[in-house]
Each structure stands twice: as structure tokens, then as C-alpha cells.
Design a protein around this motif. Sequence first.
Motif, short mmCIF file in Angstrom:
data_model
loop_
_atom_site.label_atom_id
_atom_site.label_comp_id
_atom_site.label_asym_id
_atom_site.label_seq_id
_atom_site.Cartn_x
_atom_site.Cartn_y
_atom_site.Cartn_z
N THR A 17 7.96 47.76 27.64
CA THR A 17 7.95 46.88 26.47
C THR A 17 8.65 47.50 25.26
N HIS A 20 12.54 47.18 26.61
CA HIS A 20 12.78 45.80 27.05
C HIS A 20 13.53 45.74 28.38
N THR A 55 9.79 39.60 26.54
CA THR A 55 9.86 41.03 26.26
C THR A 55 10.93 41.72 27.12
#
Length: 265
Positions: A17, A20, A55
Motif C-alpha cells: 500500500t 502501490h 491502492t
Amino acid sequence: MAVQMSEYGTLLLDIDTETHVATVTLNRPDRLNAFNRQMCEEVARVWHRLKFDETVHAVVLRAAGDKAFCAGLDVQESYGQPDDIWNHEDPGELLSPKWQKLWKPVVCAVQGMCTAGAFYFLNEADVVLCSEDATFFDSHVTFGMVSAIEPIGLMRRIGLGDTLRIALAGNDERVTATTALRIGLVSEVVADRDQLWARADALATRIAAKPSAATQGTVRAIWESLDKPYRVAVEQGLAYTRIGNPIGMAQVTREGMRKGTGERR
């Protein structure tokens, strides 16, 4: 922070996250990562999941083990086609990100053997890297099978002559990493699997740092142009710039533009 999703039996899925980047690992090394019905369905589910996960801005596709990236269809298992031949499906529709309308950039990392149905993955990846031990070949004709669907996709990457040579040579000729680089099947060769995975992740991270509206629009415009006459493709590409540019440009910081990184807000 990387999070591993555990609901897949033939794949590993990790989503970072912070960078990405999603990493999809084919995980049947005992079967040379050959795909069966379960893997095909799970790959399609993953492409669909990543398509809608905001994300995720780029994807790395790789394979577990050292011997093979993918040996194509697992011939020791029944794929399970319906009795009605007109309802048979091409496994490539499930395996290929563009068939699933995933426009997020895919970086494919190949080590070891890559044969037959494995080209489904290569044919629709946006960037393909390999290690020095990678070998590419198409085994269909050796076993009396027509080689059709995979070469049609491959021809868009490397041209008619090299595609025909690979398709007709069968198991008798292996394309080395050096040759794959020369003919444009891959864009970069690294020493071994560890370096390959690190390089693929680094490249995907750089791509993911750009606004996703810009990278997805770029991928979609270029791939869809392959199916259209030049002028039609240009006009559609212009429409995509008008759709994507206002979104993507709004996500770029002044500092990112100054550094040339395209860093997002």
C-alpha cells in the motif's frame, strides 16, 4: 506496507500500500507453474480484483521456483471443457489481463522455462524482463497440436518471422535470453531470479509513482490501437487524453514535476 492475501490456492498475491504495487506469483512450482482450471479462474479473479483496487497502480507478475516461469497448460489434469464444442473457452481469456480489461501496467518477470500457454502471460504484459537462464519455446507442433492462439498474440510483440520460427520449431529450438532481447520479446536481461524479482519490483514501483489515470490511459490507448486503423486509433487516443489528462495532471505535485518524477499529491 505489504499485505499478503491468502485466499488463493495456486497464486500468491501481495499488495504494497506504500508503493502501490501488487505482486502476483504463480505458485505451482512442483508442476512447473503449469496452469489448471483452478489457476485460470484464480488469475481472472485477481485481475478483476486489482482492476478495482484503487491502492494498486502497477502489477508485477512472476513465478515461484527456479526451474520454470510457466510450462503452459497442465496436461496431467483435465481442464474441464463443456461437452458442447461450441461452448469451449480459451484459457487465455482468463489468464490475460487485457482480456479482463485491466489497464494497470503489468511487469512480467520470467525465469527458467517459458513455453506454450505461458505466452498468454507474456503476450499481454506491458514490460517483460527475464533472467539469463530463461528459455522460450512453443511445444504445440511437437505433440501434433496446432499452434495458433499464442503465436497470434506473440506476433504483435516480435513480428511474423520470429513468431513463425518459434511456432514451427516446437521443442527443437529454444530461444535464449540473449535472443529474446534481440528480437524484442523481452526488454531487459538480468543475472538470476533474485535480481530479476528486485528489478521487476523497482521498475513497477517507478511506474506506480506516476498518476494512475495517466498510466492506465496510456496502456489502454496503446493496446486498443492494435485493433484499429491508424487514424481511428489516433482519434480514440486523443479522446483518452481529454478524459485522463485533467485527472492525472491534478494529481501531480509541483515538486514532482520539477524533479521529473511525476510524484502524486
